[in-house]
Scaffold this motif. Sequence first.
Motif, PDB file in Angstrom:
ATOM      1  N   LEU A 144       0.797  -1.226   0.000  1.00  0.00           N
ATOM      2  CA  LEU A 144       0.000   0.000   0.000  1.00  0.00           C
ATOM      3  C   LEU A 144       0.829   1.275   0.000  1.00  0.00           C
ATOM      4  O   LEU A 144       0.434   2.261  -0.643  1.00  0.00           O
ATOM      5  N   VAL A 145       1.926   1.282   0.704  1.00  0.00           N
ATOM      6  CA  VAL A 145       2.699   2.524   0.839  1.00  0.00           C
ATOM      7  C   VAL A 145       3.652   2.726  -0.337  1.00  0.00           C
ATOM      8  O   VAL A 145       3.669   3.790  -0.960  1.00  0.00           O
ATOM      9  N   MET A 146       4.443   1.723  -0.660  1.00  0.00           N
ATOM     10  CA  MET A 146       5.450   1.888  -1.708  1.00  0.00           C
ATOM     11  C   MET A 146       4.863   2.211  -3.076  1.00  0.00           C
ATOM     12  O   MET A 146       5.412   3.058  -3.795  1.00  0.00           O
ATOM     13  N   PRO A 147       3.760   1.574  -3.511  1.00  0.00           N
ATOM     14  CA  PRO A 147       3.201   1.949  -4.816  1.00  0.00           C
ATOM     15  C   PRO A 147       2.776   3.412  -4.892  1.00  0.00           C
ATOM     16  O   PRO A 147       2.651   3.966  -5.990  1.00  0.00           O
ATOM     17  N   GLN A 148       2.537   4.039  -3.743  1.00  0.00           N
ATOM     18  CA  GLN A 148       2.204   5.458  -3.719  1.00  0.00           C
ATOM     19  C   GLN A 148       3.443   6.331  -3.506  1.00  0.00           C
ATOM     20  O   GLN A 148       3.533   7.438  -4.043  1.00  0.00           O
ATOM     21  N   LEU A 154       9.374  10.490  -7.449  1.00  0.00           N
ATOM     22  CA  LEU A 154       9.867  10.794  -8.797  1.00  0.00           C
ATOM     23  C   LEU A 154       9.116  11.958  -9.421  1.00  0.00           C
ATOM     24  O   LEU A 154       9.641  12.639 -10.311  1.00  0.00           O
ATOM     25  N   ALA A 155       7.886  12.200  -8.968  1.00  0.00           N
ATOM     26  CA  ALA A 155       7.103  13.305  -9.534  1.00  0.00           C
ATOM     27  C   ALA A 155       7.710  14.662  -9.214  1.00  0.00           C
ATOM     28  O   ALA A 155       7.461  15.638  -9.932  1.00  0.00           O
ATOM     29  N   PHE A 156       8.510  14.751  -8.144  1.00  0.00           N
ATOM     30  CA  PHE A 156       9.134  16.024  -7.795  1.00  0.00           C
ATOM     31  C   PHE A 156      10.128  16.483  -8.865  1.00  0.00           C
ATOM     32  O   PHE A 156      10.425  17.670  -8.972  1.00  0.00           O
ATOM     33  N   ALA A 157      10.655  15.537  -9.646  1.00  0.00           N
ATOM     34  CA  ALA A 157      11.700  15.891 -10.616  1.00  0.00           C
ATOM     35  C   ALA A 157      11.222  15.696 -12.055  1.00  0.00           C
ATOM     36  O   ALA A 157      12.033  15.460 -12.945  1.00  0.00           O
ATOM     37  N   GLU A 158       9.922  15.768 -12.288  1.00  0.00           N
ATOM     38  CA  GLU A 158       9.410  15.609 -13.647  1.00  0.00           C
ATOM     39  C   GLU A 158       9.844  16.798 -14.506  1.00  0.00           C
ATOM     40  O   GLU A 158       9.498  17.945 -14.236  1.00  0.00           O
ATOM     41  N   ASP A 160      11.626  17.633 -18.774  1.00  0.00           N
ATOM     42  CA  ASP A 160      12.196  17.120 -20.019  1.00  0.00           C
ATOM     43  C   ASP A 160      13.716  17.093 -19.971  1.00  0.00           C
ATOM     44  O   ASP A 160      14.354  16.426 -20.787  1.00  0.00           O
ATOM     45  N   THR A 161      14.295  17.826 -19.044  1.00  0.00           N
ATOM     46  CA  THR A 161      15.756  17.895 -18.951  1.00  0.00           C
ATOM     47  C   THR A 161      16.328  16.950 -17.896  1.00  0.00           C
ATOM     48  O   THR A 161      17.539  16.912 -17.697  1.00  0.00           O
ATOM     49  N   LEU A 162      15.459  16.218 -17.205  1.00  0.00           N
ATOM     50  CA  LEU A 162      15.912  15.306 -16.170  1.00  0.00           C
ATOM     51  C   LEU A 162      15.468  13.887 -16.479  1.00  0.00           C
ATOM     52  O   LEU A 162      14.341  13.668 -16.931  1.00  0.00           O
ATOM     53  N   SER A 163      16.355  12.941 -16.272  1.00  0.00           N
ATOM     54  CA  SER A 163      16.052  11.530 -16.503  1.00  0.00           C
ATOM     55  C   SER A 163      16.525  10.716 -15.304  1.00  0.00           C
ATOM     56  O   SER A 163      17.686  10.830 -14.899  1.00  0.00           O
ATOM     57  N   ILE A 219       5.083  13.283  13.632  1.00  0.00           N
ATOM     58  CA  ILE A 219       6.470  13.668  13.351  1.00  0.00           C
ATOM     59  C   ILE A 219       7.291  12.443  12.963  1.00  0.00           C
ATOM     60  O   ILE A 219       8.076  12.470  12.004  1.00  0.00           O
ATOM     61  N   ALA A 220       7.113  11.337  13.711  1.00  0.00           N
ATOM     62  CA  ALA A 220       7.842  10.109  13.386  1.00  0.00           C
ATOM     63  C   ALA A 220       7.446   9.588  12.011  1.00  0.00           C
ATOM     64  O   ALA A 220       8.298   9.119  11.242  1.00  0.00           O
ATOM     65  N   ALA A 221       6.164   9.684  11.669  1.00  0.00           N
ATOM     66  CA  ALA A 221       5.713   9.231  10.354  1.00  0.00           C
ATOM     67  C   ALA A 221       6.334  10.075   9.252  1.00  0.00           C
ATOM     68  O   ALA A 221       6.703   9.556   8.193  1.00  0.00           O
ATOM     69  N   ALA A 222       6.458  11.372   9.498  1.00  0.00           N
ATOM     70  CA  ALA A 222       7.077  12.252   8.510  1.00  0.00           C
ATOM     71  C   ALA A 222       8.550  11.914   8.310  1.00  0.00           C
ATOM     72  O   ALA A 222       9.094  12.075   7.207  1.00  0.00           O
ATOM     73  N   ILE A 223       9.205  11.445   9.374  1.00  0.00           N
ATOM     74  CA  ILE A 223      10.619  11.083   9.269  1.00  0.00           C
ATOM     75  C   ILE A 223      10.790   9.740   8.561  1.00  0.00           C
ATOM     76  O   ILE A 223      11.677   9.574   7.716  1.00  0.00           O
ATOM     77  N   ILE A 224       9.928   8.777   8.894  1.00  0.00           N
ATOM     78  CA  ILE A 224      10.067   7.430   8.342  1.00  0.00           C
ATOM     79  C   ILE A 224       9.670   7.386   6.877  1.00  0.00           C
ATOM     80  O   ILE A 224      10.355   6.775   6.047  1.00  0.00           O
ATOM     81  N   THR A 225       8.553   8.042   6.526  1.00  0.00           N
ATOM     82  CA  THR A 225       8.107   8.021   5.135  1.00  0.00           C
ATOM     83  C   THR A 225       9.027   8.895   4.296  1.00  0.00           C
ATOM     84  O   THR A 225       9.406   9.989   4.710  1.00  0.00           O
ATOM     85  N   PRO A 226       9.398   8.442   3.106  1.00  0.00           N
ATOM     86  CA  PRO A 226      10.357   9.185   2.289  1.00  0.00           C
ATOM     87  C   PRO A 226       9.781  10.411   1.612  1.00  0.00           C
ATOM     88  O   PRO A 226      10.524  11.232   1.106  1.00  0.00           O
ATOM     89  N   THR A 227       8.456  10.541   1.541  1.00  0.00           N
ATOM     90  CA  THR A 227       7.852  11.691   0.889  1.00  0.00           C
ATOM     91  C   THR A 227       7.076  12.508   1.910  1.00  0.00           C
ATOM     92  O   THR A 227       6.755  12.041   2.986  1.00  0.00           O
TER      93      THR A 227
END
Length: 266
Positions: A144-148, A154-158, A160-163, A219-227
């Motif tokens: 549930l978490v990783m597919p989201q 990756l959406a943060f770096a969308e 045409d100049t970044l791959s 706060i802990a959830a914000a630290i553990i989750t990568p986004t």
Amino acid sequence: MSETVPQLPPPPSPEPEGEVKLSFLDHLRDLRVRMVRAMLGIAIGMGLVGGFVPQIVDHLMKPVRDALPAGRQQLVYTSAIEPMMVYIKVAMYGGVFVAAPWVLWQLWLFIAPGLYKREKKVVFPFLFWGTLLFYLGALFCFELVMPQAFPAMLAFAESDTLSPMLSLSEQLSLVLAMLLGFGVVFEVPVVIAFLSMIGLVQWRTLAKYRRIAIIVNVIAAAIITPTGDPLNLALMAVPMIVFYEVGIVLARILGKKPAADAAPAA
């Protein structure tokens, strides 16, 4: 002249049934034995998963690959030794996952001599729920978490100049850390129940500081989750808050009663 009634000394506090008196050095020796046996269990677990490591790595990296653009769903490695180190790391983590019941059993054997008979009766529920919740936490994260999470990162770096060119080692470390983190978080009710049984925490104290616990959990959830997006934060924070509340209920049911409450009124 009234006769002074001698005061009887208070009755000694009850001790755990069948308790074996151990010195500090004896406790250290017992701890060493339990740690060695736990490590042996992990080593055996590593041997069991060793033959399936390539398939395990491929499966663990699926959420990462699925988040990459179509036609470029490959991970890279930057040194000749990196794939071998990745396989060793997966074997180690796999050993921990497989040996989790055995490790919990060794932990129980270390602390059981200081417990009462009523507390020792929960050994099998403790092992069952502790193991099940750990695996459910890792499964919840993977399904549930990783597919989201990875598409959001990756959406943060969308552009045409970044791959994206994602390293196998770095992404695997992130995946394993997330799985372990969620597995530990799902252990919260078991940990709270056990601490309440041995008298280290009281359900009233946990309920009193509920609001602070919610803030700490977020706060802990914000630290553990990568986004930092609300969806992934909620996927981590909500279970933590729910498990804290479940822990309060378990502490109220199973917790050791304070002396003032346990003693009959004079």
